[in-house]
Design a protein around this motif. Structure first.
Motif, PDB file in Angstrom:
ATOM      1  N   LEU A 155      53.816  49.380  45.512  1.00  0.00           N
ATOM      2  CA  LEU A 155      52.974  48.409  44.806  1.00  0.00           C
ATOM      3  C   LEU A 155      52.397  47.335  45.729  1.00  0.00           C
ATOM      4  CD1 LEU A 155      55.008  47.978  41.506  1.00  0.00           C
ATOM      5  CD2 LEU A 155      52.610  48.647  41.652  1.00  0.00           C
ATOM      6  N   GLY A 156      53.247  46.745  46.566  1.00  0.00           N
ATOM      7  CA  GLY A 156      52.764  45.704  47.466  1.00  0.00           C
ATOM      8  C   GLY A 156      51.802  46.248  48.489  1.00  0.00           C
ATOM      9  N   CYS A 157      52.118  47.413  49.034  1.00  0.00           N
ATOM     10  CA  CYS A 157      51.243  48.047  50.029  1.00  0.00           C
ATOM     11  C   CYS A 157      49.885  48.370  49.429  1.00  0.00           C
ATOM     12  CB  CYS A 157      51.917  49.302  50.563  1.00  0.00           C
ATOM     13  SG  CYS A 157      50.962  50.191  51.806  1.00  0.00           S
ATOM     14  N   GLU A 158      49.876  48.876  48.209  1.00  0.00           N
ATOM     15  CA  GLU A 158      48.614  49.206  47.542  1.00  0.00           C
ATOM     16  C   GLU A 158      47.772  47.953  47.329  1.00  0.00           C
ATOM     17  OE1 GLU A 158      47.313  52.126  43.930  1.00  0.00           O
ATOM     18  OE2 GLU A 158      48.831  50.620  43.447  1.00  0.00           O
ATOM     19  N   PHE A 159      48.423  46.861  46.929  1.00  0.00           N
ATOM     20  CA  PHE A 159      47.705  45.598  46.759  1.00  0.00           C
ATOM     21  C   PHE A 159      47.047  45.157  48.068  1.00  0.00           C
ATOM     22  CE2 PHE A 159      48.756  41.039  47.790  1.00  0.00           C
ATOM     23  CZ  PHE A 159      47.518  40.527  47.420  1.00  0.00           C
ATOM     24  N   VAL A 160      47.805  45.162  49.161  1.00  0.00           N
ATOM     25  CA  VAL A 160      47.272  44.699  50.445  1.00  0.00           C
ATOM     26  C   VAL A 160      46.166  45.636  50.927  1.00  0.00           C
ATOM     27  CG1 VAL A 160      47.827  44.168  52.849  1.00  0.00           C
ATOM     28  CG2 VAL A 160      49.450  43.559  51.045  1.00  0.00           C
ATOM     29  N   TYR A 161      46.385  46.936  50.810  1.00  0.00           N
ATOM     30  CA  TYR A 161      45.385  47.907  51.262  1.00  0.00           C
ATOM     31  C   TYR A 161      44.056  47.712  50.542  1.00  0.00           C
ATOM     32  CZ  TYR A 161      42.991  52.398  51.810  1.00  0.00           C
ATOM     33  OH  TYR A 161      42.054  53.372  52.065  1.00  0.00           O
ATOM     34  N   ASN A 162      44.099  47.601  49.222  1.00  0.00           N
ATOM     35  CA  ASN A 162      42.854  47.450  48.462  1.00  0.00           C
ATOM     36  C   ASN A 162      42.222  46.086  48.656  1.00  0.00           C
ATOM     37  OD1 ASN A 162      42.593  50.029  47.228  1.00  0.00           O
ATOM     38  ND2 ASN A 162      44.259  49.538  45.844  1.00  0.00           N
ATOM     39  N   SER A 163      43.013  45.084  49.004  1.00  0.00           N
ATOM     40  CA  SER A 163      42.470  43.755  49.288  1.00  0.00           C
ATOM     41  C   SER A 163      41.717  43.731  50.610  1.00  0.00           C
ATOM     42  CB  SER A 163      43.604  42.722  49.333  1.00  0.00           C
ATOM     43  OG  SER A 163      44.274  42.621  48.104  1.00  0.00           O
ATOM     44  N   LEU A 164      42.200  44.505  51.581  1.00  0.00           N
ATOM     45  CA  LEU A 164      41.629  44.456  52.926  1.00  0.00           C
ATOM     46  C   LEU A 164      40.505  45.461  53.162  1.00  0.00           C
ATOM     47  CD1 LEU A 164      44.822  44.032  55.171  1.00  0.00           C
ATOM     48  CD2 LEU A 164      43.252  42.265  54.380  1.00  0.00           C
ATOM     49  N   LYS A 165      40.525  46.591  52.450  1.00  0.00           N
ATOM     50  CA  LYS A 165      39.610  47.680  52.806  1.00  0.00           C
ATOM     51  C   LYS A 165      38.150  47.343  52.530  1.00  0.00           C
ATOM     52  CE  LYS A 165      39.707  50.462  48.555  1.00  0.00           C
ATOM     53  NZ  LYS A 165      40.014  51.795  47.979  1.00  0.00           N
ATOM     54  N   LEU A 166      37.898  46.337  51.717  1.00  0.00           N
ATOM     55  CA  LEU A 166      36.513  45.930  51.479  1.00  0.00           C
ATOM     56  C   LEU A 166      35.903  45.318  52.737  1.00  0.00           C
ATOM     57  CD1 LEU A 166      34.413  45.762  49.169  1.00  0.00           C
ATOM     58  CD2 LEU A 166      35.185  43.427  48.771  1.00  0.00           C
ATOM     59  N   GLY A 167      36.732  44.593  53.489  1.00  0.00           N
ATOM     60  CA  GLY A 167      36.227  43.914  54.681  1.00  0.00           C
ATOM     61  C   GLY A 167      36.539  44.624  55.985  1.00  0.00           C
ATOM     62  N   ILE A 168      37.507  45.543  55.960  1.00  0.00           N
ATOM     63  CA  ILE A 168      37.890  46.268  57.169  1.00  0.00           C
ATOM     64  C   ILE A 168      37.886  47.759  56.840  1.00  0.00           C
ATOM     65  CG2 ILE A 168      39.654  46.569  58.957  1.00  0.00           C
ATOM     66  CD1 ILE A 168      40.762  43.818  58.186  1.00  0.00           C
TER      67      ILE A 168
END
Length: 535
Positions: A155-168
């Motif tokens: 859950l935490g990893c999915e949150f961070v991944y989807n938060s960052l992939k828009l900009g990176i």
């Protein structure tokens, strides 16, 4: 908690807020209200001026924090003391991103050394993947990775991944196989090329039923595609667990530790390996730096300027004294869509307890229900209830700078991002002030509390601060409530009962003539339907 003097004082103070003699439309107009009821620290902002509190309430809340020794317990946690008493463990998730301590000893184990060892292993391995030095069975480079785990393992990893992939832009695309539902697996394999996909099996014990079921499904899938698991499987697991056995086929195994609980494990190898595969280890390191910045603030800031502690106290005031049972988390940012599911587990698994840290039944409310949806979507979903139905506190989250920085169209004189902020600001104000109207259908009572959090952007540092804020806030709230926020025995009962039913299904699988006559009527009905395949 209820035995402390501050608790009794707060019970008395809450009466005037419950009978609405202290209405938010008046409170927010008091002199210097916004300045005195907001905190800004290191690019992170917390506005609680629209909460149903005044200076007297805050003073007693700080007294409650002092009487429950919240800051002392937080400091003990960070230093490695046994704070998870029911399992006789420390809770050292902060050590996974600690850049100040050279050593934390735990039963002769150097925690910092072990964490750095695993991070070096992650950095080396992911670099070889990105440089195409490690390839799949057919010699093709990897393009995708599937994170296989449940609860805190994804859950935490999915949150961070989807938060960052828009900009990176991801170097490796991540997918998440969390549900034992076969259609979850079926959906994922439609989106990946078997020859260029890694499978990351995350389980501390390597015995979690759902994860092991999915592992067997993956092994069958690899076999049917003539692919060697030794070239496609990775494990993140505890040292010496069945998944850490060198004889098991796999590319590599990365250790996770008993002193870091699953829902607090994003900054360990649980998040470190997938996120480093996706964005590179340097990006993961920046994320750790953001977490560390918030950790230091939570540890060192004085009570009246400590954002996670203040948020925890406000939450306790709302739940235990104003009798709110729910909190909505509304990020005005699509990239933060997975924040609420992560916080749901983090908060409700940590604080949804019926006993205190000493094992005695509690006599006060513990955790509340968390739910949420990004704004402005939420406004067209459940804000009718928020404004005119049963009230509940809301936590608005705003991002100052969007990732998209190209030309923006102007509608009604404003850009899309400005429109987003206009809605966020207006909703908080409307909930607080309400609106008089002779037509009852258009009357809004107001007096509905909310807070607003702001971060600068969607960089790894900002996302790290946001994640660590919710972790520290949850821990502080647990300590003040007198709970152990690090165990989770409440998830066990259903697993035990499922095991009994599983045995019945297994028997039917091996003996088609077997009938479920010994079971209760309801269970027999559902199992008969399962094997019949139709209603």
């Amino acid at each position: 908690m209820s035995s402390h003097k501050a608790y009794q004082n707060l019970k008395h103070l809450s009466k005037s807020f419950k009978d609405k003699s202290q209405h938010l439309k008046y409170l927010i107009q008091t002199e210097n209200r916004f300045e005195n009821f907001s905190i800004q620290e290191n690019g992170f902002f917390y506005d609680f001026s629209k909460q149903l509190v005044d200076k007297t309430v805050l003073r007693e809340l700080f007294e409650l924090a002092g009487q429950t020794e919240a800051k002392k317990k937080f400091s003990q946690m960070v230093s490695g003391k046994i704070v998870n008493k029911s399992e006789n463990r420390p809770a050292l998730h902060t050590a996974a991103r600690d850049f100040t301590q050279d050593q934390i000893l735990l039963n002769d184990l150097d925690v910092i050394f072990e964490i750095n060892r695993v991070n070096k292993q992650i950095k080396s391995f992911t670099s070889k993947i990105h440089n195409k030095k490690i390839k799949g069975t057919t010699g093709k480079s990897f393009t995708d990775a599937v994170v296989v785990g449940i609860g805190g393992s994804y859950l935490g990893c999915e949150f961070v991944y989807n938060s960052l992939k828009l900009g990176i832009a991801p170097l490796i695309d991540l997918h998440f196989l969390s549900n034992v539902d076969i259609d979850n697996f079926g959906q994922i394999i439609k989106t990946i090329d078997p020859e260029t996909c890694l499978w990351i099996i995350i389980s501390k014990s390597y015995t979690t039923i759902e994860t092991m079921a999915n592992l067997n499904q993956i092994l069958l899938f690899l076999k049917n595609n003539n692919l060697d698991p030794a070239n496609h499987l990775l494990t993140v697991t505890a040292k010496d667990s069945p998944g850490d056995d060198p004889s098991i086929p796999g590319l590599d195994s990365f250790n996770m530790f008993d002193f870091i609980g699953g829902r607090y494990s994003v900054t360990s190898a649980v998040g470190g390996l997938p996120l480093s595969l996706a964005f590179g280890f340097d990006t993961f390191h920046r994320f750790l730096k953001g977490c560390h910045k918030m950790d230091l603030h939570a540890l060192n800031a004085q009570e009246e300027k400590n954002i996670p502690l203040m948020a925890a106290l406000i939450s306790i005031w709302n739940s235990n004294f104003l009798d709110y049972t729910t909190l909505a988390i509304i990020p005005y940012c699509t990239a933060l869509s997975n924040l609420c599911p992560h916080v749901q587990q983090l908060y409700m698994e940590s604080l949804g307890k019926g006993v205190n840290a000493d094992g005695k039944l509690t006599n006060h409310r513990t955790g509340v229900i968390i739910f949420g949806e990004p704004g402005t979507n939420a406004q067209h979903s459940f804000f009718q209830l928020a404004h005119q139905g049963s009230p509940f506190p809301i936590e608005f989250i705003g991002v100052v700078n969007p990732v998209y920085n190209k030309a923006q169209a102007i509608s009604n004189g404003v850009s899309n991002h400005q429109e987003l902020w206009a809605n966020m600001i207006a909703q908080a104000m409307g909930l607080a002030k309400g609106k008089m109207d002779d037509n009852n259908a258009k009357y809004f009572s107001g007096n509905r509390p909310s807070s607003t959090l702001l971060i600068n952007d969607l960089t790894p540092e900002s996302i790290g601060m946001l994640l660590a804020f919710y972790e520290a806030r949850t821990v502080y709230e647990g300590f003040i409530l007198g709970l152990n926020p690090f165990d989770q025995f409440g998830v066990e009962l259903g697993k035990v009962l499922a095991g009994d039913i599983r045995d019945q299904i297994k028997r039917k699988n091996t003996d088609k003539t077997y009938n479920f006559y010994s079971l209760d009527t309801t269970t027999k009905f559902y199992l008969d339907i399962l094997f019949k395949g139709s209603l």
